[in-house]
Design a protein around this motif. Structure first.
Motif, PDB file in Angstrom:
ATOM      1  N   TRP A 255       0.826  -1.200   0.000  1.00  0.00           N
ATOM      2  CA  TRP A 255       0.000   0.000   0.000  1.00  0.00           C
ATOM      3  C   TRP A 255       0.863   1.253   0.000  1.00  0.00           C
ATOM      4  O   TRP A 255       1.889   1.314   0.679  1.00  0.00           O
ATOM      5  N   THR A 256       0.445   2.218  -0.791  1.00  0.00           N
ATOM      6  CA  THR A 256       1.077   3.543  -0.736  1.00  0.00           C
ATOM      7  C   THR A 256      -0.041   4.602  -0.642  1.00  0.00           C
ATOM      8  O   THR A 256      -1.181   4.329  -0.989  1.00  0.00           O
ATOM      9  N   ILE A 257       0.349   5.758  -0.143  1.00  0.00           N
ATOM     10  CA  ILE A 257      -0.582   6.884  -0.101  1.00  0.00           C
ATOM     11  C   ILE A 257      -0.032   7.975  -1.008  1.00  0.00           C
ATOM     12  O   ILE A 257       1.088   8.464  -0.792  1.00  0.00           O
ATOM     13  N   VAL A 258      -0.813   8.342  -2.015  1.00  0.00           N
ATOM     14  CA  VAL A 258      -0.367   9.346  -2.993  1.00  0.00           C
ATOM     15  C   VAL A 258      -0.728  10.744  -2.488  1.00  0.00           C
ATOM     16  O   VAL A 258      -1.852  10.997  -2.044  1.00  0.00           O
ATOM     17  N   HIS A 259       0.275  11.630  -2.542  1.00  0.00           N
ATOM     18  CA  HIS A 259       0.107  13.026  -2.126  1.00  0.00           C
ATOM     19  C   HIS A 259      -0.522  13.165  -0.724  1.00  0.00           C
ATOM     20  O   HIS A 259      -1.574  13.779  -0.566  1.00  0.00           O
ATOM     21  N   PRO A 260       0.128  12.576   0.287  1.00  0.00           N
ATOM     22  CA  PRO A 260      -0.378  12.742   1.653  1.00  0.00           C
ATOM     23  C   PRO A 260      -0.288  14.208   2.093  1.00  0.00           C
ATOM     24  O   PRO A 260       0.641  14.920   1.707  1.00  0.00           O
ATOM     25  N   MET A 261      -1.253  14.644   2.882  1.00  0.00           N
ATOM     26  CA  MET A 261      -1.204  15.996   3.430  1.00  0.00           C
ATOM     27  C   MET A 261      -1.679  15.974   4.881  1.00  0.00           C
ATOM     28  O   MET A 261      -2.547  15.184   5.255  1.00  0.00           O
ATOM     29  N   LYS A 262      -1.067  16.845   5.676  1.00  0.00           N
ATOM     30  CA  LYS A 262      -1.429  16.911   7.094  1.00  0.00           C
ATOM     31  C   LYS A 262      -2.799  17.584   7.223  1.00  0.00           C
ATOM     32  O   LYS A 262      -3.075  18.570   6.545  1.00  0.00           O
ATOM     33  N   ILE A 263      -3.634  17.029   8.100  1.00  0.00           N
ATOM     34  CA  ILE A 263      -4.970  17.601   8.327  1.00  0.00           C
ATOM     35  C   ILE A 263      -5.182  17.784   9.823  1.00  0.00           C
ATOM     36  O   ILE A 263      -4.536  17.130  10.648  1.00  0.00           O
ATOM     37  N   SER A 264      -6.106  18.684  10.157  1.00  0.00           N
ATOM     38  CA  SER A 264      -6.368  18.941  11.575  1.00  0.00           C
ATOM     39  C   SER A 264      -7.734  18.400  11.999  1.00  0.00           C
ATOM     40  O   SER A 264      -7.861  17.754  13.026  1.00  0.00           O
ATOM     41  N   ALA A 265      -8.797  18.684  11.207  1.00  0.00           N
ATOM     42  CA  ALA A 265     -10.143  18.229  11.565  1.00  0.00           C
ATOM     43  C   ALA A 265     -10.286  16.755  11.222  1.00  0.00           C
ATOM     44  O   ALA A 265     -10.257  16.372  10.057  1.00  0.00           O
ATOM     45  N   VAL A 266     -10.422  15.940  12.224  1.00  0.00           N
ATOM     46  CA  VAL A 266     -10.498  14.493  12.016  1.00  0.00           C
ATOM     47  C   VAL A 266     -11.726  13.943  12.731  1.00  0.00           C
ATOM     48  O   VAL A 266     -12.136  14.462  13.770  1.00  0.00           O
ATOM     49  N   GLY A 267     -12.284  12.893  12.165  1.00  0.00           N
ATOM     50  CA  GLY A 267     -13.388  12.219  12.835  1.00  0.00           C
ATOM     51  C   GLY A 267     -14.748  12.559  12.287  1.00  0.00           C
ATOM     52  O   GLY A 267     -15.768  12.171  12.844  1.00  0.00           O
ATOM     53  N   SER A 268     -14.823  13.339  11.192  1.00  0.00           N
ATOM     54  CA  SER A 268     -16.125  13.725  10.654  1.00  0.00           C
ATOM     55  C   SER A 268     -16.084  13.753   9.129  1.00  0.00           C
ATOM     56  O   SER A 268     -15.032  13.604   8.516  1.00  0.00           O
ATOM     57  N   LEU A 269     -17.287  13.984   8.566  1.00  0.00           N
ATOM     58  CA  LEU A 269     -17.385  14.191   7.122  1.00  0.00           C
ATOM     59  C   LEU A 269     -17.307  15.690   6.868  1.00  0.00           C
ATOM     60  O   LEU A 269     -18.066  16.463   7.456  1.00  0.00           O
ATOM     61  N   ILE A 270     -16.411  16.129   6.005  1.00  0.00           N
ATOM     62  CA  ILE A 270     -16.228  17.556   5.739  1.00  0.00           C
ATOM     63  C   ILE A 270     -16.971  17.914   4.453  1.00  0.00           C
ATOM     64  O   ILE A 270     -16.643  17.394   3.376  1.00  0.00           O
ATOM     65  N   PRO A 271     -17.999  18.786   4.536  1.00  0.00           N
ATOM     66  CA  PRO A 271     -18.765  19.135   3.336  1.00  0.00           C
ATOM     67  C   PRO A 271     -17.960  20.019   2.388  1.00  0.00           C
ATOM     68  O   PRO A 271     -17.151  20.846   2.814  1.00  0.00           O
ATOM     69  N   ILE A 272     -18.189  19.821   1.090  1.00  0.00           N
ATOM     70  CA  ILE A 272     -17.559  20.633   0.049  1.00  0.00           C
ATOM     71  C   ILE A 272     -18.662  21.461  -0.608  1.00  0.00           C
ATOM     72  O   ILE A 272     -19.674  20.919  -1.060  1.00  0.00           O
ATOM     73  N   TYR A 273     -18.489  22.784  -0.641  1.00  0.00           N
ATOM     74  CA  TYR A 273     -19.492  23.688  -1.219  1.00  0.00           C
ATOM     75  C   TYR A 273     -18.904  24.421  -2.424  1.00  0.00           C
ATOM     76  O   TYR A 273     -17.715  24.771  -2.421  1.00  0.00           O
TER      77      TYR A 273
END
Length: 597
Positions: free
Chosen positions: A109-127
């Protein structure tokens, strides 16, 4: 309505909205899943709680070795064509949350273009809005709560569904109940805004005319719809507030008798009626003289000499009424109200010399769907006259070039029966963009082959005189849609509409309504050069009720916008479909009803 925080005003303005409810209707286009992954799936986003163990920079990649605590395994992250600053985002031995697309390659397994995130544990809506995505998200998080939506006037069940659209527990498609809530919220917001436009004015004019005695003098029985409209108007005219009512009737539904009944009801106070053309005003004047023999009636046009109108009980006129002093009146009416500008309609009510407002009735022969009427009623009371005093017998056919010889035979026969024929052309002059003859191109043929051919169009300053002359002496009338609303032509049996597919169904219905006004067998020919079946015209040809046709019009083209002034075309609603959602429209109307002032 819940007041908005002042600091949010600019953001609401940029979104083109003015309430919490309107904000809740901007549904997310998608969600980013920020919940910790319990397993990996190929080509999907994942979230890991990981420690950076190693970082290697190559000419074209940045490779990071993670230990994922939530998955209890080592995973390699890869960034292609990294920017120099990116290496500093992955300090060795740092533990953080990272997101990226999981891929299974060469047995690992690899992760492509990993990025650090802060808000974890929920679904983040895209508007997708004019606001930056993080600004929009914070605006939603701050304002969209069930409590706020209830405070803005929505029912709790709708508020809960709308809240769930923005803050779902699980990623899933929108449910039927959520779509219903969006439609309810949108209609509620729209009808509430319409209600805010309505103004209530005290009036000292109260109806006291004996309408029952008058109805007994008529040589015919009024339809139930006419009686219902008259009853609604009577209730308006005896109320504390000045009436603001729109009476919508199909072509030939007998609106004139409702107008005359309103004059009787308003006695002893004076009534004024404004009509869009001299012909219409004259026709109404003739009817008024016939059925209101005991009243003093005046006709005011540009040709009328100026003088005092104080002695008259009922004043009928064109826009000429706006340019002369008018006596005090308790009732002001406008016929074919859509043909006047808003400023003209308001000017008439202001020109009446009153300390308190007169009652105001507007009449229209352009039927609207019941759903539209229910929505409009948030702004103005609405009466529908669906029934007609007699059933019109009009045969409607779609024809083309191959049918022209038969059409000519039909026209010649109708003329021998002392009947008249109307041919409606799309243009006055030739146009390269429209593949149909204009009036100018066609007139030579008709004038050569038929007698008593009359011609008029919208820019013709003598059109009313031409129509009057045609009514008395004509066989064939060539015109544009100028005759859509207007003169009554008792001998007109046939209308031919050239390029019918270019016109709206309501306009086609108005044109068809010119024939069979007195019970003649009528004929409507929809002439089209287009080959193949036209579903819209086929549906029209089998439908006779203007109200059904208005609903068909909604099906084939978007509804209009009352708040912005146009109700003919253009998309009004994003979620609701007033052609299909009558049940929800009624639901919203009933919900708003107890709040009526």
């Amino acid at each position: 309505m819940l007041s908005l925080p002042s600091e949010e005003g600019e953001k609401f303005h940029r979104l083109g909205i003015g309430s919490i409810t309107a904000l809740s209707l901007i549904a997310p286009t998608s969600f980013e899943d920020r919940r910790l992954s319990h397993e990996l799936s190929a080509n999907t986003q994942c979230v890991i709680d990981a420690t950076v163990e190693h970082v290697v920079r190559t000419p074209k990649t940045l490779k990071i070795t993670f230990f994922a605590h939530n998955l209890e395994c080592v995973i390699e992250g890869v960034i292609f064509h990294p920017k120099p600053y990116m290496i500093h985002q992955f300090p060795k031995n740092e533990r953080a949350f990272f997101s990226g697309k999981a891929q299974w390659e060469l047995g690992k397994w690899t992760i492509v273009h990993p990025m650090k995130i802060s808000a974890v544990g929920s679904l983040i809506p895209i508007y997708k809005t004019p606001l930056r995505i993080d600004v929009m998200r914070r605006l939603i998080e701050k304002n969209i709560t069930i409590a706020n939506l209830i405070a803005d006037g929505l029912p709790e069940v709708i508020a809960s569904e709308l809240y769930g659209i923005h803050f779902p527990e699980l990623p899933k498609p929108m449910s039927e109940s959520q779509l219903h809530a969006l439609k309810f919220g949108e209609l509620y917001e729209y009808m509430r805004r319409l209600r805010l436009k309505r103004r209530y004015h005290n009036t000292s004019y109260r109806a006291s005319g004996d309408i029952r005695a008058w109805m007994k003098t008529l040589p015919f029985e009024l339809t139930e719809d006419q009686k219902n409209a008259i009853n609604e108007i009577e209730n308006d005219l005896i109320a504390q507030y000045a009436s603001r009512r729109m009476i919508v009737g199909d072509v030939g539904s007998g609106k004139t008798m409702v107008i005359l009944a309103s004059v009787i009801l308003m006695q002893p106070h004076r009534s004024i009626l404004m009509a869009p053309t001299t012909i219409l005003a004259a026709q109404l004047y003739e009817e008024a003289q016939k059925f209101l023999p005991n009243l003093r009636i005046a006709l005011v046009t540009n040709a009328t000499k100026k003088g005092s109108l104080e002695e008259y009980d009922f004043i009928i006129g064109t826009h000429a009424l706006l340019h002369r002093p008018l006596p005090e009146a308790g009732l002001v009416m406008v016929d074919e109200q859509h043909r006047f500008g808003t400023a003209q309609r308001h000017a008439l009510t202001k020109l009446t010399d009153n300390d308190t407002s007169p009652h105001y009735l507007q009449f229209s022969a352009t039927p609207i769907p019941r759903t539209q009427a229910m929505i409009d009623s948030a702004h103005i009371d609405v009466s529908l006259i669906v029934q007609t005093p007699f059933t019109k017998n009009i045969a409607t056919r779609i024809i083309g070039k191959s049918d022209f010889t038969k059409l000519l035979d039909h026209i010649r026969f109708e003329i021998t029966q002392d009947h008249q024929v109307l041919i409606v052309y799309p243009l006055v002059e030739q146009s390269e963009s429209i593949n149909y003859q204009s009036i100018d191109e066609a007139r030579g043929y008709w004038e050569k082959n038929f007698e008593n051919v009359y011609i008029t169009h919208g820019k013709d300053k003598e059109k009313e005189a031409v129509l009057m002359a045609f009514r008395e002496n004509g066989n064939v009338l060539l015109a544009t849609t100028v005759v859509e609303v207007g003169i009554s032509l008792p001998r007109l049996s046939t209308v031919v509409i050239v390029g019918a597919e270019r016109l709206g169904l309501s306009t086609l219905h108005q044109l068809r309504g010119r024939v069979s006004r007195t019970g003649l067998q009528g004929y409507c020919y929809l002439y089209s050069n287009k080959s193949g079946k036209n579903e819209r015209l086929e549906s029209f040809s089998t439908c006779t009720s203007g109200f059904e046709i208005a609903a068909l019009d909604l099906k084939f083209r978007s509804s209009g916008d009352l708040l912005e002034g146009s109700i003919q075309s253009g998309k009004k609603f994003r979620w609701a479909d007033i052609g299909e959602d009558e049940v929800i429209v009624r639901e919203v109307k009933n919900y708003l009803a107890p709040q009526k002032d």
